[in-house]
Design a protein around this motif. Sequence first.
Motif, PDB file in Angstrom:
ATOM      1  N   SER A  14       0.784  -1.243   0.000  1.00  0.00           N
ATOM      2  CA  SER A  14       0.000   0.000   0.000  1.00  0.00           C
ATOM      3  C   SER A  14       0.810   1.284   0.000  1.00  0.00           C
ATOM      4  O   SER A  14       0.260   2.356  -0.288  1.00  0.00           O
ATOM      5  N   LYS A  46      17.932  -7.900   8.710  1.00  0.00           N
ATOM      6  CA  LYS A  46      18.235  -7.949   7.273  1.00  0.00           C
ATOM      7  C   LYS A  46      19.218  -9.080   6.974  1.00  0.00           C
ATOM      8  O   LYS A  46      19.136  -9.716   5.925  1.00  0.00           O
ATOM      9  N   LEU A 104      15.144   6.024   1.121  1.00  0.00           N
ATOM     10  CA  LEU A 104      14.101   6.917   0.621  1.00  0.00           C
ATOM     11  C   LEU A 104      13.180   7.342   1.741  1.00  0.00           C
ATOM     12  O   LEU A 104      13.100   6.653   2.766  1.00  0.00           O
ATOM     13  N   THR A 133      10.017   7.142   3.413  1.00  0.00           N
ATOM     14  CA  THR A 133       8.764   6.382   3.477  1.00  0.00           C
ATOM     15  C   THR A 133       8.303   6.471   4.935  1.00  0.00           C
ATOM     16  O   THR A 133       9.038   6.957   5.800  1.00  0.00           O
ATOM     17  N   SER A 171       8.158   4.232   7.066  1.00  0.00           N
ATOM     18  CA  SER A 171       9.030   3.469   7.960  1.00  0.00           C
ATOM     19  C   SER A 171      10.391   4.124   8.142  1.00  0.00           C
ATOM     20  O   SER A 171      10.902   4.209   9.256  1.00  0.00           O
TER      21      SER A 171
END
Length: 393
Positions: free
Chosen positions: A49, A243, A272, A274, A276
């Motif tokens: 989303s 990760k 970027l 976002t 989060s």
Amino acid sequence: MIIQPKIRGFICTTAHPVGCAMNVKQQIDYVKSHPSIKGPKNVLVVGASTGYGLASRIVSAFGAKASTVGIFFERPCENKRTATAGWYNSVAFEQFAKAEKLYAKSFNGDAFADDMKQQVMETIKKDLGSIDLVIYSLASPRRTHPKTGQVFKSVLKPRSIPYTNKSIDFETNQVIEVTLPAATQDEIDQTVGVMGGEDWEMWIDALDQAKLLAPGIITIAYSYIGPEITTAVYRNGTIGAAKDHLEQTAHKMDQRLKKRNGRALVSVNKALVTQSSSAIPFIPLYFVLLMRVMKQKGIHEDCIQQIYRLFAQRVYQGKDISVDSAGRIRIDDLEMRQDVQDEVNKLWKNVSSQNVQQIADVKGYDEDFLRLFGFGIKDVDYGADVNPDILFD
Ligand code: NAD
């Protein structure tokens, strides 16, 4: 209802339905203005989303004409509260897709839960038969384990010793020094429990058992590496442990899927703005400096440019997928370029509250942040009365 941004810390508690739809449309227009991709036909996006997952859904649908199934965890409009941006984005995405006769089905709920996996698989079986690309793009603060019921909470901390560095406070635009305490082993384990590869593997296992993986299936999860400045809190931090686990999971699944001409890979994407990433300490200051340098060099990219390039130049370019020595796709190549990092490092050493507005792209960050929630977008009338209660068809 007239909807204005209401910012609390690093989130905006309102979202604008028309602005979000415009945001989605602009991403679609970007993809349509580029060559089409000989790509996947049936795509499942987990975390579809906002951010990288939304961009993956848009590139699949409008770049490769794929049917898409998207899963996300968003809030619809309730009384006087607007829906979340991801809700509005997804309603708009479905409308744009259906207008072009592209199949699009969305599921709002907990992707970590078994019953969500079951519902999604039933729909895939009935409507599509199989899936040839699974994008795993979840970013979540917590996860309830579907078998044990244990609730894991992720934290953003360094792993071994406390870490102090510069950070930006976006409420005051002051550059401040922040110290983060080292995580406990339990905090590291819990973060791996949320953001590691276990749930991704559960999805692939479930789809496999239900015989819903097409021959040549590709599955990709997103990761980040970043520069030395952010290493202590990111790659060597709790999130980095998650990760690492995600990447180990990719290697394990890759061995398995290769036997049927498939692949399981991690793509290392660029930093970027976002919902989060704005919550991670130190990253936003690095990011405003990076944005300034990349814009000056004419190589700035947003989620949609990154994912279009990932599909068109790395994954579906008609040759073997090229990976680094650790087996990862690298689409963070421009961010990590030596000349870019050298300049960011120089700026990082000098940045202070006095000069941050001049040497960093704080304005660009603020604009991008507001855009995430559908604000500050050209041609949207923010004085107009709009219906916040937008529903899926
Ligand atoms: P985002 O916050 O924009 O999107 C997260 C998505 O996950 C949303 O669709 C949200 O609804 C969904 N979600 C969260 N919890 C869920 C749940 N329980 N069930 C179903 N859906 C749920 O995040 P993003 O920044 O696009 O990150 C996506 C991935 O990309 C993450 O793995 C992140 O680490 C990685 N990544 C991000 C960056 C960056 O700078 N943003 C860089 C490289 C890699």
